[in-house]
Design a protein around this motif. Structure first.
Motif, short mmCIF file in Angstrom:
data_model
loop_
_atom_site.label_atom_id
_atom_site.label_comp_id
_atom_site.label_asym_id
_atom_site.label_seq_id
_atom_site.Cartn_x
_atom_site.Cartn_y
_atom_site.Cartn_z
N VAL A 167 2.61 -17.56 -4.74
CA VAL A 167 1.21 -17.12 -4.84
C VAL A 167 0.55 -17.17 -3.47
N ALA A 168 0.78 -18.25 -2.74
CA ALA A 168 0.20 -18.39 -1.39
C ALA A 168 0.69 -17.28 -0.47
N ARG A 169 1.98 -16.94 -0.57
CA ARG A 169 2.53 -15.85 0.26
C ARG A 169 1.88 -14.52 -0.06
N TRP A 170 1.71 -14.22 -1.36
CA TRP A 170 1.07 -12.97 -1.76
C TRP A 170 -0.36 -12.89 -1.23
N LEU A 171 -1.10 -13.98 -1.37
CA LEU A 171 -2.49 -13.99 -0.89
C LEU A 171 -2.56 -13.82 0.62
N ALA A 172 -1.67 -14.47 1.35
CA ALA A 172 -1.63 -14.34 2.81
C ALA A 172 -1.27 -12.91 3.20
N PHE A 173 -0.32 -12.31 2.50
CA PHE A 173 0.08 -10.93 2.76
C PHE A 173 -1.12 -9.98 2.57
N LEU A 174 -1.83 -10.14 1.46
CA LEU A 174 -2.97 -9.28 1.19
C LEU A 174 -4.10 -9.50 2.21
N GLN A 175 -4.29 -10.73 2.64
CA GLN A 175 -5.30 -11.00 3.67
C GLN A 175 -4.95 -10.29 4.97
N ARG A 176 -3.68 -10.31 5.34
CA ARG A 176 -3.25 -9.60 6.56
C ARG A 176 -3.47 -8.10 6.41
N ARG A 177 -3.15 -7.55 5.23
CA ARG A 177 -3.33 -6.12 4.99
C ARG A 177 -4.80 -5.71 5.07
N VAL A 178 -5.66 -6.53 4.48
CA VAL A 178 -7.10 -6.24 4.54
C VAL A 178 -7.57 -6.28 5.98
N ALA A 179 -7.12 -7.28 6.75
CA ALA A 179 -7.53 -7.39 8.16
C ALA A 179 -7.04 -6.20 8.97
N GLN A 180 -5.83 -5.71 8.68
CA GLN A 180 -5.28 -4.56 9.41
C GLN A 180 -6.04 -3.28 9.11
N SER A 181 -6.48 -3.13 7.86
CA SER A 181 -7.17 -1.90 7.47
C SER A 181 -8.59 -1.84 8.03
N VAL A 182 -9.15 -3.02 8.39
CA VAL A 182 -10.49 -3.06 8.97
C VAL A 182 -10.34 -2.78 10.44
#
Length: 182
Positions: A167-182
């Motif tokens: 779960v922690a890995r998925w959340l970290a992955f999504l946080q990185r994706r959101v940061a990249q798209s901004v």
């Protein structure tokens, strides 16, 4: 459990203490009349105080309300309550279930449900303003949405270290994706 939503926390609090959605909303400092009351702009002070008195670390309370370190994921949150049937049987509702990129639970590969199995009504990601039935029940047909014991207490099982890490890995992955798209 870590990575559970504010809805799971509130539903378990309601079931364990025979409280209504309105009463739990008041304890958490939320408006019971708001459709998406579990997504306030920041964690209410009452929720922080209650969580601290129950022994929850501050970051766990922030995570439940998708604030603090997880705040960047707010644009991904689905406004409708969604859950994994297998996670619910274990007594959990995870933050991942509320994130729109997931159509299936990444732990069980089961399609996330968004409607009551009995009556088919969708659920808002909120506690609701019911005074008789708590947030653990469907507001339309009153069927429990999380497993409860015959005495009405929420049933829950622990999560393995491996599951928590995933779960922690998925959340970290999504946080990185959101940061990249901004």
């Amino acid at each position: 459990a870590p990575y559970e939503t504010a809805w799971a926390w509130a539903a378990k609090l309601a079931a364990a203490n025979a409280l209504s959605g309105t009463e739990v909303s008041a304890l958490l400092g939320l408006s019971a009349a708001t459709n998406y009351s579990l997504l306030p702009k920041r964690v209410p002070r009452a929720a922080q105080t209650l969580g601290k008195s129950l022994g929850f670390p501050p970051h766990q309370i922030e995570n439940a309300f998708i604030d603090g370190a997880l705040k960047s994921l707010r644009p991904l949150v689905c406004k409708q309550l969604r859950w994994c049937p297998a996670c619910v049987r274990e007594g959990h509702h995870l933050i991942l279930h509320q994130l729109r990129p997931f159509a299936c639970c990444p732990l069980h590969d089961l399609r996330l449900r968004a409607h009551c199995l009995r009556c088919g009504e969708p659920r808002a990601y909120a506690l609701g303003n019911a005074t008789t039935f708590g947030p653990i029940n469907c507001p339309s047909c009153h069927v429990p949405q999380l497993p409860v014991s015959p005495g009405g207490y929420p049933k829950t099982s622990g999560m393995s270290v491996r599951t928590l890490a995933l779960v922690a890995r998925w959340l970290a992955f999504l946080q990185r994706r959101v940061a990249q798209s901004v």
